[in-house]
Design a protein around this motif. Structure first.
Motif, PDB file in Angstrom:
ATOM      1  N   ILE A  66       0.926  -0.814   0.307  1.00  0.00           N
ATOM      2  CA  ILE A  66       0.126   0.054  -0.085  1.00  0.00           C
ATOM      3  C   ILE A  66       0.888   1.048   0.141  1.00  0.00           C
ATOM      4  CG2 ILE A  66      -1.416   1.375   1.376  1.00  0.00           C
ATOM      5  CD1 ILE A  66      -2.528  -1.721   2.502  1.00  0.00           C
ATOM      6  N   GLU A  67       2.015   1.326   0.186  1.00  0.00           N
ATOM      7  CA  GLU A  67       3.466   2.340   0.195  1.00  0.00           C
ATOM      8  C   GLU A  67       3.346   2.439  -0.569  1.00  0.00           C
ATOM      9  OE1 GLU A  67       6.701   4.282  -0.374  1.00  0.00           O
ATOM     10  OE2 GLU A  67       5.967   2.128  -0.829  1.00  0.00           O
ATOM     11  N   LEU A  68       3.527   2.172  -2.040  1.00  0.00           N
ATOM     12  CA  LEU A  68       3.444   2.049  -3.042  1.00  0.00           C
ATOM     13  C   LEU A  68       2.124   3.181  -4.335  1.00  0.00           C
ATOM     14  CD1 LEU A  68       4.652   1.585  -6.135  1.00  0.00           C
ATOM     15  CD2 LEU A  68       2.549  -0.626  -6.420  1.00  0.00           C
ATOM     16  N   LEU A  69       0.579   3.271  -3.558  1.00  0.00           N
ATOM     17  CA  LEU A  69      -0.263   3.553  -3.352  1.00  0.00           C
ATOM     18  C   LEU A  69      -0.091   4.884  -2.980  1.00  0.00           C
ATOM     19  CD1 LEU A  69      -2.826   3.646  -4.799  1.00  0.00           C
ATOM     20  CD2 LEU A  69      -4.141   3.096  -2.241  1.00  0.00           C
ATOM     21  N   LEU A  70      -0.039   5.233  -1.847  1.00  0.00           N
ATOM     22  CA  LEU A  70       0.400   6.197  -1.067  1.00  0.00           C
ATOM     23  C   LEU A  70       1.578   7.054  -1.757  1.00  0.00           C
ATOM     24  CD1 LEU A  70      -0.668   5.262   2.271  1.00  0.00           C
ATOM     25  CD2 LEU A  70      -1.952   6.644   0.822  1.00  0.00           C
ATOM     26  N   ALA A  71       2.701   6.729  -1.752  1.00  0.00           N
ATOM     27  CA  ALA A  71       4.430   7.102  -1.491  1.00  0.00           C
ATOM     28  C   ALA A  71       4.285   7.408  -2.961  1.00  0.00           C
ATOM     29  CB  ALA A  71       5.219   6.443  -1.403  1.00  0.00           C
ATOM     30  N   HIS A  72       3.334   6.515  -4.347  1.00  0.00           N
ATOM     31  CA  HIS A  72       4.000   6.847  -5.422  1.00  0.00           C
ATOM     32  C   HIS A  72       2.935   6.925  -6.674  1.00  0.00           C
ATOM     33  CE1 HIS A  72       8.010   6.202  -4.991  1.00  0.00           C
ATOM     34  NE2 HIS A  72       7.535   5.319  -4.423  1.00  0.00           N
ATOM     35  N   ALA A  73       1.341   5.777  -6.654  1.00  0.00           N
ATOM     36  CA  ALA A  73       1.157   5.414  -7.535  1.00  0.00           C
ATOM     37  C   ALA A  73      -0.640   7.227  -7.207  1.00  0.00           C
ATOM     38  CB  ALA A  73      -0.269   4.397  -7.215  1.00  0.00           C
ATOM     39  N   LEU A  74      -0.927   6.992  -6.115  1.00  0.00           N
ATOM     40  CA  LEU A  74      -2.097   8.784  -5.611  1.00  0.00           C
ATOM     41  C   LEU A  74      -0.905   9.872  -6.420  1.00  0.00           C
ATOM     42  CD1 LEU A  74      -4.324   9.207  -4.461  1.00  0.00           C
ATOM     43  CD2 LEU A  74      -3.470   9.429  -2.520  1.00  0.00           C
ATOM     44  N   PRO A  75       0.474  10.352  -5.222  1.00  0.00           N
ATOM     45  CA  PRO A  75       0.451  11.512  -5.970  1.00  0.00           C
ATOM     46  C   PRO A  75       1.299  11.513  -7.044  1.00  0.00           C
ATOM     47  CG  PRO A  75       2.358  11.100  -4.265  1.00  0.00           C
ATOM     48  CD  PRO A  75       0.923   9.506  -4.930  1.00  0.00           C
ATOM     49  N   GLU A  76       1.646  10.774  -7.341  1.00  0.00           N
ATOM     50  CA  GLU A  76       2.577  10.769  -8.965  1.00  0.00           C
ATOM     51  C   GLU A  76       1.964  10.759 -10.213  1.00  0.00           C
ATOM     52  OE1 GLU A  76       7.003   9.823  -9.658  1.00  0.00           O
ATOM     53  OE2 GLU A  76       6.745   8.239  -7.631  1.00  0.00           O
ATOM     54  N   GLY A  77       0.251   9.474 -10.045  1.00  0.00           N
ATOM     55  CA  GLY A  77       0.093   9.346 -11.197  1.00  0.00           C
ATOM     56  C   GLY A  77      -1.086  10.124 -11.221  1.00  0.00           C
ATOM     57  N   ILE A  78      -1.698  10.569 -10.181  1.00  0.00           N
ATOM     58  CA  ILE A  78      -2.738  12.248 -10.340  1.00  0.00           C
ATOM     59  C   ILE A  78      -2.014  12.889 -11.025  1.00  0.00           C
ATOM     60  CG2 ILE A  78      -3.406  13.503  -9.012  1.00  0.00           C
ATOM     61  CD1 ILE A  78      -4.715  12.083  -6.883  1.00  0.00           C
ATOM     62  N   ALA A  79      -0.438  13.730 -10.613  1.00  0.00           N
ATOM     63  CA  ALA A  79      -0.113  15.266 -11.236  1.00  0.00           C
ATOM     64  C   ALA A  79       0.566  13.918 -12.199  1.00  0.00           C
ATOM     65  CB  ALA A  79       1.467  14.801 -10.477  1.00  0.00           C
ATOM     66  N   ASN A  80       1.105  12.905 -12.810  1.00  0.00           N
ATOM     67  CA  ASN A  80       1.152  13.358 -14.716  1.00  0.00           C
ATOM     68  C   ASN A  80       0.018  12.835 -15.050  1.00  0.00           C
ATOM     69  OD1 ASN A  80       4.473  11.984 -14.283  1.00  0.00           O
ATOM     70  ND2 ASN A  80       4.517  11.450 -13.096  1.00  0.00           N
ATOM     71  N   LEU A  81      -1.475  12.206 -14.569  1.00  0.00           N
ATOM     72  CA  LEU A  81      -2.181  12.253 -15.451  1.00  0.00           C
ATOM     73  C   LEU A  81      -2.769  13.948 -15.648  1.00  0.00           C
ATOM     74  CD1 LEU A  81      -3.990  10.436 -16.633  1.00  0.00           C
ATOM     75  CD2 LEU A  81      -5.619   9.979 -14.744  1.00  0.00           C
ATOM     76  N   ALA A  82      -2.248  14.802 -14.816  1.00  0.00           N
ATOM     77  CA  ALA A  82      -3.522  15.977 -14.965  1.00  0.00           C
ATOM     78  C   ALA A  82      -2.435  16.962 -15.919  1.00  0.00           C
ATOM     79  CB  ALA A  82      -3.006  16.324 -13.402  1.00  0.00           C
ATOM     80  N   VAL A  83      -1.167  16.623 -15.866  1.00  0.00           N
ATOM     81  CA  VAL A  83      -0.260  17.089 -16.378  1.00  0.00           C
ATOM     82  C   VAL A  83      -0.959  17.453 -18.003  1.00  0.00           C
ATOM     83  CG1 VAL A  83       2.409  17.675 -17.994  1.00  0.00           C
ATOM     84  CG2 VAL A  83       1.629  17.888 -15.316  1.00  0.00           C
ATOM     85  N   PRO A  84      -0.700  15.781 -18.256  1.00  0.00           N
ATOM     86  CA  PRO A  84      -1.389  15.213 -20.747  1.00  0.00           C
ATOM     87  C   PRO A  84      -2.914  16.487 -20.741  1.00  0.00           C
ATOM     88  CG  PRO A  84      -0.206  13.729 -19.357  1.00  0.00           C
ATOM     89  CD  PRO A  84      -0.634  14.638 -18.064  1.00  0.00           C
ATOM     90  N   ALA A  85      -3.513  16.191 -19.209  1.00  0.00           N
ATOM     91  CA  ALA A  85      -5.063  16.491 -19.542  1.00  0.00           C
ATOM     92  C   ALA A  85      -4.551  17.561 -19.825  1.00  0.00           C
ATOM     93  CB  ALA A  85      -5.686  16.244 -18.099  1.00  0.00           C
ATOM     94  N   ILE A  86      -3.678  18.666 -19.585  1.00  0.00           N
ATOM     95  CA  ILE A  86      -3.165  19.953 -19.539  1.00  0.00           C
ATOM     96  C   ILE A  86      -3.151  20.308 -20.749  1.00  0.00           C
ATOM     97  CG2 ILE A  86      -2.565  22.141 -18.361  1.00  0.00           C
ATOM     98  CD1 ILE A  86      -2.811  20.834 -15.775  1.00  0.00           C
ATOM     99  N   VAL A  87      -2.780  19.642 -21.273  1.00  0.00           N
ATOM    100  CA  VAL A  87      -1.317  20.208 -22.390  1.00  0.00           C
ATOM    101  C   VAL A  87      -2.707  19.646 -23.489  1.00  0.00           C
ATOM    102  CG1 VAL A  87      -0.144  19.116 -24.198  1.00  0.00           C
ATOM    103  CG2 VAL A  87       0.858  19.452 -21.720  1.00  0.00           C
ATOM    104  N   TYR A  88      -3.625  18.951 -23.203  1.00  0.00           N
ATOM    105  CA  TYR A  88      -4.597  18.609 -24.672  1.00  0.00           C
ATOM    106  C   TYR A  88      -5.297  19.034 -25.088  1.00  0.00           C
ATOM    107  CZ  TYR A  88      -3.277  13.020 -25.842  1.00  0.00           C
ATOM    108  OH  TYR A  88      -2.215  12.210 -26.489  1.00  0.00           O
ATOM    109  N   VAL A  89      -5.733  20.174 -23.702  1.00  0.00           N
ATOM    110  CA  VAL A  89      -6.766  20.878 -23.734  1.00  0.00           C
ATOM    111  C   VAL A  89      -5.992  22.199 -24.248  1.00  0.00           C
ATOM    112  CG1 VAL A  89      -7.790  23.445 -22.100  1.00  0.00           C
ATOM    113  CG2 VAL A  89      -7.532  20.397 -21.465  1.00  0.00           C
TER     114      VAL A  89
END
Length: 583
Positions: A126-149
């Protein structure tokens, strides 16, 4: 799923959110250089004059962005890991608290391997979820969304081309996840079985060696390890082709932009600067998009493990209240007690009264329900029907701590921690002085073997108490009971390790434990309980008869059989001569 995990973050939830923001800023800084590169390329395309200062400022801006990316990304990782490991701490403490409230028998049924896997392996992932998947996943997903806009604001036709690779990559990814989810149950079942087998193999090594069962035991060990290997390889083998496919397609946003976009420019549907800008932007979204998608692979596994944890946490706890002991005395009543182990009822309508200050013995063949009845009294399980009362108060109508203060339970096997024997005995009453602990040890007839040890009572017990013999461990457990000085004593095969040389000492130790107490004894040696105030004969989970030794010999066929067997075993001897009686 995120909501469930975030419940355990406590005061570090804001830290997790801060980590997401910091990483988002860092990834934006990582994409910004492509815009500055575009600003350098555009004047060249438009045949405009470039000055050295103009170019140097853009290069400096790129350098600053790279530096800010490193700073914010590392800061975000620091925040996310701080939150993650504090969340794991909270989760483990919460799980430990829940486990303490569960029936001890239910915990034992799960097996050491599965509980170890749950406490260490599953929670750690679960450390992977909290330390990486949650913050990194959201941040890395948000940037392409902004770029596509941004692409759509520049040129919607080119933006659609940049999106074309996305559904193809997602289709390959979803296919891979579907295959993985279908095989996940079998994979984790194989892992749990392997863990339990490994623990059992190590714990049973002595028996395996003594009885030359190495081949059979190793065959099972090898089989479960190979089964886990086969499930893992089958899982990966089915997923690898699709993994390679989506890793190739997903990040290449320029796959359609470059050829088709160039055609649109040549035909006049788009302009060259917009084409170059969209192309630069597409180059900036590949890495964060692929990284964001890579974390999605952990989500089904984490979800499965969280569900497993929740199933354990949702096991109904023992029924209890916060009331103190309110019984009128320390008599024990079993009132129409029924108990079912899983779906099979093993105790049937047991009614028995143990008067205060008396000694009651439970006897019967193996599997008759003696130990189960004793464990119900100390609340290892809840009764299925009926009630168990102490002085008229239902054991469910008091806290476990209160109940434990009323009863000393001495089982056949007592676990010793790898601490000094003095501290092992002190577990009976944590506020006892060293002198009181030593007095209890003397009363339990521990003095003789303690004198043989180099450090005496300060000797370390070893893992599981393996530095001592079975009889010595038993006397340490009796010393605990003496120190605890509870008004009710339950001896569950407490004399199992008694040998002729130490029989007198063990009896003296037991006499110290039960002096003036309400006592329930479970014993196969009927000669040791002939003077009991009452003997309860159990047969297949029911009460066959209750009475004194003499009364049962006269009127209970089941007890007569037990006594005859006890008499026969007492006369039994080993002989090398053929024809000897009782051989």
């Amino acid at each position: 799923m995120f909501k469930k995990v975030l419940e355990y973050t406590g005061e570090y939830r804001k830290t997790t959110y801060a980590a997401v923001v910091a990483m988002l800023i860092g990834i934006v800084m990582n994409v910004m250089p492509f815009l500055f590169i575009y600003q350098i390329i555009k004047p060249l395309l438009m045949r405009e004059t470039l000055t050295a200062g103009y170019v140097l400022w853009r290069i400096a801006a790129i350098a600053v962005c790279v530096l800010l990316y490193a700073v914010f990304y590392v800061w975000g990782l620091s925040l996310s890991h701080r939150s993650a490991y504090n969340t794991l701490k909270n989760l483990r403490i919460s799980l430990q608290g829940k486990l303490e409230a569960q029936p001890l028998g239910a915990i034992q049924e799960k097996g050491v391997g599965s509980i170890k896997k749950m406490f260490i392996d599953d929670i750690e992932t679960i450390e992977l979820l909290l330390a990486h998947a949650l913050p990194e996943g959201i941040a890395n997903l948000a940037v392409p969304a902004i770029v596509y806009v941004g692409m759509f604001l520049v040129d919607w036709k080119l933006a659609l081309l940049a999106l074309c690779s996305l559904p193809l990559g997602l289709l390959a990814m979803m296919t891979m996840y579907k295959i993985g989810i279908d095989k996940m149950g079998s994979y984790y079942a194989a892992a749990q079985k392997m863990n339990n087998t490994i623990v059992e193999y190590i714990n049973g090594m002595e028996v395996v060696k003594v009885f030359n069962r190495d081949g059979e035991s190793y065959h099972r060990f090898e089989g479960d390890v190979k089964s886990y290997r086969d499930f893992t390889l089958a899982w990966y083998k089915a997923s690898w082709p699709w993994m390679a496919l989506y890793n190739s397609i997903l990040p290449t946003a320029s796959l359609f932009v470059l050829p088709i976009g160039a055609y649109l420019v040549l035909q006049g549907y788009s302009v060259l600067p917009d084409f170059v800008l969209v192309l630069c932007m597409s180059l900036g979204i590949g890495a964060p998009l692929l990284r964001a998608m890579s974390f999605i692979g952990t989500l089904p596994q984490i979800n499965y493990k969280i569900e497993t944890l929740e199933q354990m946490l949702s096991t109904p706890p023992l029924q209890q209240s916060h009331k103190p002991f309110e019984g009128k005395d320390h008599s024990v009543q079993f009132d129409s007690v029924r108990f079912a182990y899983k779906d099979a009822e093993v105790l049937h309508n047991i009614s028995l009264t143990v008067p205060e200050g008396s000694l009651t013995a439970l006897v019967g063949k193996s599997g008759s329900g003696k130990s189960t009845l004793a464990k119900l009294l100390v609340h290892f399980y809840d009764v299925t029907h009926g009630a168990i009362k102490i002085g008229g108060q239902d054991t469910r109508d008091m806290s476990l701590e209160t109940l434990n203060n009323q009863i000393s339970y001495v089982a056949q096997e007592q676990f010793l921690f790898n601490i000094s024997l003095l501290e092992n005995i002190r577990l009976g009453r944590l506020n006892a002085t060293d002198e009181e602990v030593m007095q209890a040890a003397e009363k339990a007839q521990c003095g003789e073997f303690l004198a043989r040890l180099e450090n005496g009572i300060y000797t370390m017990a070893g893992d599981g108490g393996k530095q001592l013999s079975g009889g010595e461990r038993q006397r340490i457990s009796l010393a605990r009971a003496i120190l605890k000085n509870a008004p009710i004593v339950v001896l569950d095969e407490a004399t199992a390790f008694m040998d002729p040389e130490n029989e007198e000492k063990m009896n003296e130790a037991i006499a110290e434990v039960i002096c003036g107490k309400t006592v329930i004894v479970i014993a196969h040696r009927l000669h040791s309980i002939v003077n009991a105030d009452q003997i309860c004969v159990l047969n297949s989970g029911s009460v066959a008869a209750t009475g004194t030794h003499g009364e049962l010999l006269d009127g209970c066929l089941e007890y007569q059989k037990l006594w005859q067997a006890a008499e026969g075993s007492a006369r039994w001897k080993v002989s090398t001569e053929k024809g000897d009686e009782n051989e």
